[in-house]
Scaffold this motif. Structure first.
Motif, PDB file in Angstrom:
ATOM      1  N   UNK A  80      -1.580 -20.127   4.621  1.00 23.20           N
ATOM      2  CA  UNK A  80      -0.812 -20.985   3.885  1.00 23.20           C
ATOM      3  C   UNK A  80      -1.366 -21.256   2.584  1.00 23.20           C
ATOM      4  N   UNK A  81      -2.650 -21.347   2.235  1.00 18.89           N
ATOM      5  CA  UNK A  81      -3.411 -21.355   0.914  1.00 18.89           C
ATOM      6  C   UNK A  81      -2.907 -20.125   0.131  1.00 18.89           C
ATOM      7  N   UNK A  82      -3.043 -19.153   0.679  1.00 21.34           N
ATOM      8  CA  UNK A  82      -2.363 -17.867  -0.001  1.00 21.34           C
ATOM      9  C   UNK A  82      -1.051 -17.912  -0.656  1.00 21.34           C
ATOM     10  N   UNK A  83      -0.099 -18.488   0.358  1.00 24.39           N
ATOM     11  CA  UNK A  83       1.278 -18.478  -0.088  1.00 24.39           C
ATOM     12  C   UNK A  83       1.438 -19.391  -1.365  1.00 24.39           C
ATOM     13  N   UNK A  84       0.800 -20.693  -0.939  1.00 27.11           N
ATOM     14  CA  UNK A  84       1.014 -21.454  -2.196  1.00 27.11           C
ATOM     15  C   UNK A  84       0.302 -21.253  -3.449  1.00 27.11           C
ATOM     16  N   UNK A  85      -0.723 -20.426  -3.484  1.00 27.21           N
ATOM     17  CA  UNK A  85      -1.347 -19.911  -4.641  1.00 27.21           C
ATOM     18  C   UNK A  85      -0.347 -18.911  -5.341  1.00 27.21           C
ATOM     19  N   UNK A  86       0.350 -18.012  -4.559  1.00 23.60           N
ATOM     20  CA  UNK A  86       1.344 -17.213  -5.021  1.00 23.60           C
ATOM     21  C   UNK A  86       2.145 -17.781  -5.706  1.00 23.60           C
ATOM     22  N   UNK A  87       2.772 -19.108  -5.215  1.00 22.49           N
ATOM     23  CA  UNK A  87       3.770 -19.616  -5.824  1.00 22.49           C
ATOM     24  C   UNK A  87       3.294 -20.363  -7.032  1.00 22.49           C
ATOM     25  N   UNK A  88       2.182 -21.231  -6.865  1.00 23.95           N
ATOM     26  CA  UNK A  88       1.654 -21.586  -8.226  1.00 23.95           C
ATOM     27  C   UNK A  88       1.306 -20.845  -9.197  1.00 23.95           C
ATOM     28  N   UNK A  89       0.954 -19.308  -8.931  1.00 21.95           N
ATOM     29  CA  UNK A  89       0.494 -18.494 -10.002  1.00 21.95           C
ATOM     30  C   UNK A  89       1.887 -18.097 -10.751  1.00 21.95           C
ATOM     31  N   UNK A  90       3.048 -18.560 -10.308  1.00 25.91           N
ATOM     32  CA  UNK A  90       4.213 -18.010 -11.037  1.00 25.91           C
ATOM     33  C   UNK A  90       5.052 -19.226 -11.263  1.00 25.91           C
ATOM     34  N   UNK A  91       5.120 -20.037 -12.556  1.00 26.52           N
ATOM     35  CA  UNK A  91       5.742 -21.206 -12.797  1.00 26.52           C
ATOM     36  C   UNK A  91       7.183 -21.301 -13.034  1.00 26.52           C
ATOM     37  N   UNK A  92       7.816 -20.097 -13.036  1.00 25.47           N
ATOM     38  CA  UNK A  92       9.150 -19.701 -13.360  1.00 25.47           C
ATOM     39  C   UNK A  92       9.939 -19.734 -11.808  1.00 25.47           C
ATOM     40  N   UNK A  93       8.979 -19.934 -10.878  1.00 23.11           N
ATOM     41  CA  UNK A  93       9.882 -19.604  -9.483  1.00 23.11           C
ATOM     42  C   UNK A  93       9.455 -21.140  -8.878  1.00 23.11           C
ATOM     43  N   UNK A  94      10.681 -21.690  -8.335  1.00 16.53           N
ATOM     44  CA  UNK A  94      10.425 -23.085  -7.358  1.00 16.53           C
ATOM     45  C   UNK A  94      10.104 -22.447  -6.231  1.00 16.53           C
ATOM     46  N   UNK A  95       9.186 -23.279  -5.362  1.00 21.03           N
ATOM     47  CA  UNK A  95       8.981 -22.731  -4.141  1.00 21.03           C
ATOM     48  C   UNK A  95      10.220 -22.924  -3.103  1.00 21.03           C
ATOM     49  N   UNK A  96      10.168 -21.856  -2.276  1.00 18.48           N
ATOM     50  CA  UNK A  96      11.300 -21.889  -0.979  1.00 18.48           C
ATOM     51  C   UNK A  96      10.565 -21.295   0.004  1.00 18.48           C
ATOM     52  N   UNK A  97      10.378 -22.230   1.142  1.00 18.60           N
ATOM     53  CA  UNK A  97       9.530 -21.648   2.377  1.00 18.60           C
ATOM     54  C   UNK A  97      10.454 -21.968   3.746  1.00 18.60           C
ATOM     55  N   UNK A  98      10.140 -21.428   4.682  1.00 16.80           N
ATOM     56  CA  UNK A  98      10.886 -21.610   5.825  1.00 16.80           C
ATOM     57  C   UNK A  98       9.607 -22.059   6.932  1.00 16.80           C
ATOM     58  N   UNK A  99       9.910 -23.238   7.723  1.00 16.81           N
ATOM     59  CA  UNK A  99       9.076 -23.548   8.497  1.00 16.81           C
ATOM     60  C   UNK A  99       9.534 -23.723  10.065  1.00 16.81           C
TER      61      UNK A  99
END
Length: 247
Positions: A80-99
């Motif tokens: 999960x940390x890897x995915x969050x880091x990828x999202x935070x590294x690109x501020x132009x994209x709002x996070x969208x996840x499926x749980x």
């Protein structure tokens, strides 16, 4: 599914960093070598399950397995940390996840992964237990999408939901009893869409951790849709809203 049997073969696979979906160990008393194997697996994030010997025999396809069988995965799970880091590294994209709260059918999991990738989601989060793993069946059902979209396996889905909230995500759960329609939710924010398992829906603890609960309006006697179909409908509502917000 490809499998490895015996303590030595499974230990070597762990040491080599091979992608393992899970290790299954026969219930009962275990020697020091098995205990060391369990600790090594957990240290590498590989789920360990204890089953009765008949189930281990079935999975191994033989009785000559020393009480240990490993099932290989189509790919390694992300964190999960890897995915969050990828999202935070690109501020132009709002996070969208499926749980996914206990989706057990590999065909459904594969279909959801494929749809999530097509919708531009950043990843899928699944629990270690009572859920389909990242097997070849899932890879085939995803039609190649599993190789491109990170899937995180977490020990505790509720804890992962709390981590996502702390990271600024809103959690929208799909529940057929909810009064609000899925079109009324705001998917333009960083959001995690939470889906329940086949025929069971959301577990109560998962349901309580959602910020909003929404439903898919249906006509006639049909009260709910297949989980992969429902996931696709909600994901592409998020796509629609996000495109409209940019216009």
């Amino acid at each position: 599914m490809s499998r490895l049997t015996g303590i030595h073969a499974v230990r070597e696979a762990l040491e080599a960093g091979r992608a393992l979906d899970r290790i299954v160990i026969a219930s009962g008393r275990h020697g020091e070598r098995v205990e060391e194997l369990v600790q090594a697996a957990r240290g590498r994030g590989v789920p360990v399950r204890f089953e009765d010997r008949a189930e281990v025999d079935r999975l191994a396809g033989t009785r000559d397995h020393q009480g240990v069988v490993a099932l290989e995965a189509a790919r390694k799970a992300a964190s999960l940390e890897d995915i969050l880091q990828t999202i935070s590294g690109n501020t132009s994209r709002r996070g969208l996840l499926m749980l996914l709260d206990g989706v057990e059918d590999p065909q459904n999991l594969g279909a959801i992964v494929r749809t999530a990738l097509a919708a531009g989601a950043h990843g899928v989060v699944i629990p270690e237990r009572r859920a389909a793993g990242l097997t070849e069946s899932v890879a085939r059902a995803s039609a190649g999408a599993l190789a491109h979209l990170p899937v995180a396996r977490v020990t505790n889905l509720v804890r992962a939901m709390e981590e996502l909230k702390e990271a600024g995500f809103w959690l929208v759960g799909l529940d057929e009893r909810a009064a609000k329609s899925y079109t009324e939710a705001d998917f333009t924010l960083p959001v995690g869409i939470v889906m329940g398992g086949e025929g069971k829906g959301l577990h109560e603890l998962t349901r309580k951790r959602c910020d909003f609960l929404v439903s898919l309006p249906t006509a006639g006697p049909v009260r709910s849709l297949n989980v992969s179909v429902a996931a696709g409908i909600v994901l592409f509502e998020a796509v629609r809203q996000r495109k409209s917000a940019k216009a």
